[in-house]
Design an enzyme around this catalytic site. Structure first.
Site, PDB file in Angstrom:
ATOM      1  N   ARG A 272      65.198 -32.469  -6.870  1.00  9.07           N
ATOM      2  CA  ARG A 272      65.280 -33.688  -6.061  1.00  9.07           C
ATOM      3  C   ARG A 272      66.714 -33.876  -5.589  1.00  9.07           C
ATOM      4  NH1 ARG A 272      60.984 -34.865  -9.510  1.00  9.07           N
ATOM      5  NH2 ARG A 272      59.089 -34.801  -8.242  1.00  9.07           N
TER       6      ARG A 272
ATOM      7  N   GLU B  22      50.494 -33.626 -12.409  1.00  9.66           N
ATOM      8  CA  GLU B  22      50.272 -34.421 -11.198  1.00  9.66           C
ATOM      9  C   GLU B  22      49.691 -33.622 -10.033  1.00  9.66           C
ATOM     10  OE1 GLU B  22      53.459 -37.951 -11.496  1.00  9.66           O
ATOM     11  OE2 GLU B  22      54.347 -36.048 -10.907  1.00  9.66           O
TER      12      GLU B  22
ATOM     13  N   TYR C 117      62.447 -41.003 -20.961  1.00 13.08           N
ATOM     14  CA  TYR C 117      62.657 -40.731 -19.543  1.00 13.08           C
ATOM     15  C   TYR C 117      64.001 -41.325 -19.114  1.00 13.08           C
ATOM     16  CZ  TYR C 117      58.630 -38.162 -17.929  1.00 13.08           C
ATOM     17  OH  TYR C 117      57.738 -37.149 -17.682  1.00 13.08           O
TER      18      TYR C 117
ATOM     19  N   THR D 102      65.599 -36.574 -10.913  1.00 14.07           N
ATOM     20  CA  THR D 102      66.799 -36.959 -10.153  1.00 14.07           C
ATOM     21  C   THR D 102      66.512 -37.523  -8.756  1.00 14.07           C
ATOM     22  OG1 THR D 102      67.063 -34.654  -9.444  1.00 14.07           O
ATOM     23  CG2 THR D 102      68.292 -35.352 -11.406  1.00 14.07           C
ATOM     24  N   GLU D 103      65.304 -38.060  -8.551  1.00 15.38           N
ATOM     25  CA  GLU D 103      65.075 -38.739  -7.269  1.00 15.38           C
ATOM     26  C   GLU D 103      66.153 -39.796  -7.027  1.00 15.38           C
ATOM     27  OE1 GLU D 103      62.743 -38.279  -9.577  1.00 15.38           O
ATOM     28  OE2 GLU D 103      60.741 -38.013  -8.715  1.00 15.38           O
TER      29      GLU D 103
HETATM   30  C1  ACM Z   1      56.363 -35.663 -14.960  1.00 16.14           C
HETATM   31  O1  ACM Z   1      57.108 -36.609 -15.231  1.00 16.14           O
HETATM   32  N1  ACM Z   1      55.682 -35.662 -13.819  1.00 16.14           N
HETATM   33  C2  ACM Z   1      56.196 -34.530 -15.843  1.00 16.14           C
END
Ligand code: ACM
Length: 762
Positions: A168, A328, A420, A471-472
């Site tokens: 990102r 996802e 996170y 890192t968006e």
């Molecule tokens: C994730 O946070 N999509 C692994």
């Protein structure tokens, strides 16, 4: 009234953090907390004359020690071979002699006034050295006094990691090495390198040069996400294979294994920009799938491509684990592909989840055939887990628990437990823009990767834990440092220390001091802790005393009483501040920490209001629920509901606008009635939205800054205004309609919950 006041005073007294004396610290400031620390009296004086003896003077731990002494202390000590039969009486000895009985990666460090001994093998010796380095004062002098002590230590988990997303936003080799250096200092042993994602392919693959030529760059930096505007500049970068080898060696020299992640089948837009033939052809070419989550088509061409990519990847990374993503995957392109639909028939795959499982299992077979193992995000459980896969549990703990129950190894890194590092670090709007929810330091620290839901014999499958930095919202190194410090310190203790040796108060209020001091000396950014643990609160009473504090050595605290965020031109806090509030008035105390290098905490705020409890209304004959009136129409503010005729009138048993949305794409509604307040005290109200919803209690409007009221037990008037417009479904539309949610925290309770139907009366 009396009871309520007493409570408010207690709240105020918890606003200060009590600094502890480092001298009394049982862990001598060391992070992560060692398994056993036995302090002794006296000190060892380390200087350039201290003789160093070791089994192998060219060993990588010894080379690390040499560069620490040279770069950090300006010393060039003599290092010679250790002969364990001719035991030296003085100096620093690093040896594996006596390490046979130590646990994996364990060490023993002994400091006496005459001699320092580190016993350990391989990584164990390296970690003993890291502990010794932490005992040196931050400031380099000609000599350093080290406290006498015996430390015996070993890690709780074998896998201790951090993930960095370089897709990102791109980080250079030097920046990546800086991160790896920090991981090593805190005894983490895995660097999970997220090299591939939709926004950029970052690793040179010689067979497929377009992956980096095309996939390594995008037009425009990410905007919106970091509040920049689209700039039409090319953004990107990638690592050559030589650079990758260099980073892998740099990490290995610090006992860090680098796990590369090559995402599949989704998050693959960058690869698919370079090689569009690996996408599925849509069934209807005039109506291509709208999905933006680039998904490989499970063709032989794709598998061949990915095997060739992974062959080069495995040549570069000696890691046993190869991470292949798996998260996802929006499977819409597979649903719309004639090829995939016929593949499903041919292979007997009953849905697209089984197609993903087929995809992952094929890749696992290939990776296993090269003697390596796969790690995948927890969605690889869907449709059936690949036989030898290790699961990285991120959506929560459930995936990890399910995988452990299937006797698969698991790495816990839930987004719900403070792991996170892209999330906010508090709920304050002063935090720099970050992702999604927030997790305070204590949440990261308190996490136990071994869920109590697992039976004793299932717990061994939890092989470790890691922190993830997506890192968006991390365009710079300063932001990267802000996101990981101090959370990385907490993670290191979760991964290394035994639960019985963890102590948040000691960690946050004592040990962090030396580590912040070190960050300051290195010029690294970090999130400066606020001068009180509570960032924003409202208290009721006539008089309050504040004793804010900072764990950062040399930091100053500034405060204001004029509602402004404090600067270094405001009052400096030096002794307890007592504020008296005249009856009926309010005062605001704001404070912030400014560190020796000028880094600032966000400002904390306490609104003090000297007002009595609002008396309850006498109202009998009440029925459960609320009255409401609504009107169809498009509104942009609940204020507008004061100027229109509300027509449809009815009652409802709870504060829930969802039933009204069924028949009305746009409307306004006003609820009226009473709320039954259970005891005298200060009640905290909040709303999902302050633009679509307005809440009045006894006629007083609840706002984002004035959200508490002192209420007497009994019935109080409640009015709620709410406007709704169904979201407009146009591509790129950012209009979101918030639901009607009103929350209340009762006095003495920390948890917010929606106002309960049983407390409503009309
Ligand atoms: C994730 O946070 N999509 C692994």
């Amino acid at each position: 009234m009396q009871a309520a006041l007493l409570l408010f005073t207690l709240i105020a007294s918890t606003l200060s953090t009590k600094a502890q004396t480092p001298a009394a610290d049982p862990y001598l400031g060391i992070i992560p907390a060692p398994a056993s620390v036995k302090k002794a009296s006296g000190t060892f004086t380390f200087s350039g004359q201290t003789l160093i003896k070791t089994d192998k003077p060219k060993d990588k731990t010894i080379l690390f020690l040499k560069s620490f002494l040279k770069d950090n202390r300006h010393l060039n000590n003599k290092i010679s071979k250790y002969n364990h039969k001719a035991k030296p009486a003085t100096g620093l000895v690093l040896t594996s002699v006596g390490a046979d009985k130590l646990p994996a990666e364990g060490y023993k460090l002994t400091i006496t006034p005459k001699k320092i001994t580190i016993i350990g093998k391989g990584a164990g010796l390296f970690y003993g050295l890291q502990t010794l380095i932490q005992l040196f004062p931050v400031e380099a002098g000609a000599s350093s006094k080290l406290p006498c002590v015996t430390i015996e230590d070993a890690p709780r988990f074998g896998y201790r990691g951090m993930m960095l997303d370089v897709s990102r936003h791109f980080f250079t080799v030097e920046q990546v090495k800086q991160v790896i250096d920090v991981l090593a200092a805190y005894k983490l042993n895995t660097f999970h390198w997220h090299l591939v994602d939709g926004q950029g392919w970052r690793i040179q693959i010689k067979k497929y040069p377009k992956l980096t030529d095309v996939g390594g760059f995008r037009l425009q930096t990410m905007y919106g996400n970091n509040r920049d505007w689209p700039d039409s500049l090319s953004y990107g970068g990638f690592y050559t294979q030589d650079q990758i080898r260099d980073v892998v060696k740099f990490a290995a020299d610090r006992y860090i294994n680098v796990v590369p992640e090559i995402e599949m089948p989704a998050h693959s837009d960058a690869a698919l920009r370079a090689y569009p033939e690996l996408r599925c052809e849509p069934a209807d070419p005039n109506n291509p799938p709208r999905s933006i989550n680039g998904l490989y088509c499970p063709t032989e061409e794709t598998f061949n491509f990915l095997q060739n990519v992974l062959t080069e990847v495995m040549d570069l990374f000696p890691s046993k684990y190869i991470h292949i993503g798996g998260d996802e995957a929006n499977k819409q392109p597979w649903k719309e592909s004639a090829f995939v639909q016929s593949l499903m028939k041919e292979k007997g795959l009953k849905d697209e989840k089984e197609v993903q499982s087929y995809f992952i299992q094929r890749m696992e077979k290939f990776i296993n055939s090269k003697g390596r193992s796969i790690i995948g995000w927890d969605e690889i459980l869907e449709g059936g887990l690949a036989p030898n896969a290790t699961v990285m549990s991120w959506t929560g703990e459930d995936g990890g628990i399910a995988a452990a129950r299937q006797h698969h190894n698991v790495i816990m890194t839930p987004q719900t437990t403070g792991n996170y590092f892209d999330h906010y670090q508090s709920g304050s709007p002063q935090e720099p823009v970050s992702f999604g929810r927030y997790a305070v330091l204590k949440e990261t620290y308190d996490y136990d990767p071994v869920s109590k839901q697992l039976a004793q014999d299932e717990r061994k499958y939890v092989i470790g834990t890691q922190g993830n930095l997506w890192t968006e919202y991390v365009p710079t190194m300063a932001k990267l440092q802000y996101q990981i410090f101090p959370r990385l310190f907490a993670l290191s203790e979760v991964a290394w220390s035994k639960p019985e040796n963890k102590n948040y108060d000691n960690f946050a209020n004592v040990r962090l001091a030396g580590h912040f001091d070190k960050l300051e000396s290195m010029g690294y950014n970090y999130r400066v802790p606020t001068p009180s643990a509570v960032i924003d609160t409202i208290v009721f009473g006539p008089k309050f005393t504040y004793t804010p504090s900072s764990v950062v050595p040399g930091a100053r605290i500034y405060y204001t009483l004029n509602g402004r965020d404090p600067l270094d031109t405001d009052w400096e806090y030096t002794s307890p501040v007592t504020i008296t509030i005249p009856a009926g008035e309010k005062r605001e105390f704001k404070a912030r920490v400014i560190t020796p290098t000028g880094r600032r905490s966000i400002a904390t705020r306490v609104l003090m209001y000297n007002r009595p409890l609002i008396p309850a209304t006498v109202y009998t004959n009440g029925k459960k629920g609320l009255k409401y009136k609504m009107v169809k129409g498009r509104f942009t503010s609940p204020d507008q509901l004061d100027y229109v005729a509300l027509t449809d009138s009815a009652t409802t048993d709870k504060l829930n606008a969802e039933p009204l949305k069924k028949d009305n794409p746009y409307f306004g509604v006003v609820y009226d009635g009473y709320i039954d307040i259970p005891t005298d005290g200060a009640y905290n109200f909040s709303q999902a939205s302050y633009t679509d919803t307005q809440l009045f209690i006894d006629g007083e409007k609840i706002t984002e800054t004035e959200y508490m009221l002192p209420l007497a037990e009994g019935l109080h008037k409640i009015k709620v205004k709410y406007i709704y417009q169904a979201p407009v479904q146009t591509p790129g539309s950012r209009v979101r309609q918030t639901p009607l949610h009103i929350y209340m925290i009762e006095p003495g309770d920390a948890n917010k919950g929606e106002i309960e139907a049983t407390s409503l009366v009309y």
